[in-house]
Design a protein around this motif. Structure first.
Motif, PDB file in Angstrom:
ATOM      1  N   VAL A 137       0.863  -1.277   0.066  1.00  0.00           N
ATOM      2  CA  VAL A 137       0.224  -0.062  -0.046  1.00  0.00           C
ATOM      3  C   VAL A 137       0.796   1.200  -0.056  1.00  0.00           C
ATOM      4  O   VAL A 137       1.846   1.195   0.946  1.00  0.00           O
ATOM      5  N   ARG A 138       0.534   2.137  -0.921  1.00  0.00           N
ATOM      6  CA  ARG A 138       1.620   3.515  -1.122  1.00  0.00           C
ATOM      7  C   ARG A 138       0.550   4.475  -0.862  1.00  0.00           C
ATOM      8  O   ARG A 138      -0.700   4.653  -1.201  1.00  0.00           O
ATOM      9  N   GLU A 152       5.211   3.861   2.368  1.00  0.00           N
ATOM     10  CA  GLU A 152       4.864   2.447   1.800  1.00  0.00           C
ATOM     11  C   GLU A 152       4.787   1.351   2.906  1.00  0.00           C
ATOM     12  O   GLU A 152       5.640   1.391   3.557  1.00  0.00           O
ATOM     13  N   LEU A 153       4.041   0.341   2.794  1.00  0.00           N
ATOM     14  CA  LEU A 153       3.960  -0.621   3.834  1.00  0.00           C
ATOM     15  C   LEU A 153       3.409  -1.761   3.164  1.00  0.00           C
ATOM     16  O   LEU A 153       2.256  -1.574   2.206  1.00  0.00           O
ATOM     17  N   PRO A 154       3.383  -3.255   3.740  1.00  0.00           N
ATOM     18  CA  PRO A 154       2.753  -4.333   3.284  1.00  0.00           C
ATOM     19  C   PRO A 154       1.377  -4.299   3.516  1.00  0.00           C
ATOM     20  O   PRO A 154       0.865  -3.658   4.755  1.00  0.00           O
ATOM     21  N   VAL A 155       0.559  -4.863   2.736  1.00  0.00           N
ATOM     22  CA  VAL A 155      -0.983  -4.929   2.913  1.00  0.00           C
ATOM     23  C   VAL A 155      -1.215  -5.436   4.249  1.00  0.00           C
ATOM     24  O   VAL A 155      -2.299  -4.871   4.909  1.00  0.00           O
ATOM     25  N   THR A 156      -0.641  -6.437   4.604  1.00  0.00           N
ATOM     26  CA  THR A 156      -0.807  -7.125   5.912  1.00  0.00           C
ATOM     27  C   THR A 156      -0.620  -6.023   7.122  1.00  0.00           C
ATOM     28  O   THR A 156      -1.505  -6.147   8.078  1.00  0.00           O
ATOM     29  N   ASP A 157       0.344  -5.072   7.086  1.00  0.00           N
ATOM     30  CA  ASP A 157       0.552  -4.217   7.938  1.00  0.00           C
ATOM     31  C   ASP A 157      -0.693  -3.285   7.813  1.00  0.00           C
ATOM     32  O   ASP A 157      -1.228  -2.733   9.084  1.00  0.00           O
ATOM     33  N   MET A 158      -1.236  -2.901   6.727  1.00  0.00           N
ATOM     34  CA  MET A 158      -2.153  -1.928   6.615  1.00  0.00           C
ATOM     35  C   MET A 158      -3.628  -2.498   7.169  1.00  0.00           C
ATOM     36  O   MET A 158      -4.195  -1.655   7.887  1.00  0.00           O
ATOM     37  N   ARG A 159      -3.737  -3.597   7.167  1.00  0.00           N
ATOM     38  CA  ARG A 159      -5.049  -4.287   7.730  1.00  0.00           C
ATOM     39  C   ARG A 159      -4.903  -4.204   9.215  1.00  0.00           C
ATOM     40  O   ARG A 159      -5.902  -4.046   9.817  1.00  0.00           O
ATOM     41  N   ARG A 160      -3.646  -4.651   9.823  1.00  0.00           N
ATOM     42  CA  ARG A 160      -3.502  -4.558  11.169  1.00  0.00           C
ATOM     43  C   ARG A 160      -3.848  -2.959  11.929  1.00  0.00           C
ATOM     44  O   ARG A 160      -4.261  -2.731  12.984  1.00  0.00           O
ATOM     45  N   LEU A 161      -3.312  -2.167  10.830  1.00  0.00           N
ATOM     46  CA  LEU A 161      -3.287  -0.648  11.506  1.00  0.00           C
ATOM     47  C   LEU A 161      -4.709  -0.281  11.441  1.00  0.00           C
ATOM     48  O   LEU A 161      -5.211   0.395  12.290  1.00  0.00           O
ATOM     49  N   LEU A 162      -5.567  -0.701  10.297  1.00  0.00           N
ATOM     50  CA  LEU A 162      -6.970  -0.372  10.184  1.00  0.00           C
ATOM     51  C   LEU A 162      -7.716  -1.099  11.648  1.00  0.00           C
ATOM     52  O   LEU A 162      -8.723  -0.300  12.162  1.00  0.00           O
TER      53      LEU A 162
END
Length: 212
Positions: A137-138, A152-162
């Motif tokens: 995710v950018r 920029e971060l991995p999609v898995t990290d973005m889901r965790r942050l959400l």
């Protein structure tokens, strides 16, 4: 990642305790706020919807000051809370912040980015833009600016942050329910609690279960 609300305190507000003389800022919402900060957040959410009925079939604004101020929050079908999600890269200090005319009620658009594989804009000035590129995710701080900073971060990290940001919203809502029960008349506390859940797009029980 944390949910933030555009916040300032206008001179002369006296319907309930708020942070006095507060300049414009982004107020993080979570279950860790104090009562005056919760009141300040609710004042700003109500103010975002404090619009006179015109041709929208809503009932007239009441004359009583508290009811008049809360009228939009309690009568609009679609509510607005200026703000959104702030993401900060601690390693670089880069901050992705919501721009103008975007609201917390649209925070679930982030899932369209991480699950749908597309992009989403989060306001303008700055033109905050998020997109999924493969498994990354950018976040572009200002898409209208050449060479804008990005995160920029991995999609898995973005889901965790959400998921963490949603917990913050749920925690804030719980504080708002307690605050409303303590500071608002019985007839307003439940509806205000329900309205806050709607403006934060939380899937919670109807306001009758919160009435005190």
């Amino acid at each position: 990642m944390r949910p933030v609300l555009e916040s300032y305190t206008p001179d002369g507000f006296d319907l309930w305790p708020v942070v006095e003389g507060e300049p414009f800022r982004l107020l993080p919402l979570s279950g860790a706020l104090g009562p005056v900060e919760v009141g300040t957040a609710l004042m700003n959410i109500a103010r975002c919807n404090d619009i006179d009925p015109e041709h929208d079939a809503r009932p007239p604004r009441p004359a009583e000051p508290l009811g008049a101020f809360l009228h939009g929050l309690l009568t609009f079908d679609t509510l607005f809370a200026a703000g959104g999600m702030e993401v900060v890269d601690d390693s670089t200090g880069t901050a992705f912040r919501p721009g103008c005319c975007t609201g917390l009620e649209d925070w679930r658009d982030w899932y369209e980015v991480v699950d749908g594989g597309g992009g989403a804009s989060f306001g303008h000035d700055p033109d905050a833009f998020a997109e999924r590129l493969g498994e990354t995710v950018r976040l572009t701080v200002d898409a209208e600016q050449h060479g804008s900073a990005v995160i920029e971060l991995p999609v898995t990290d973005m889901r965790r942050l959400l998921a963490g940001a949603e917990r913050d919203l749920v925690g804030f809502h719980a504080l708002a329910a307690d605050w409303a029960a303590e500071h608002l008349p019985l007839g307003h506390a439940g509806p205000v609690t329900a309205a806050v859940a709607r403006v934060l797009d939380l899937r919670l029980p109807p306001y009758g279960l919160y009435a005190r």
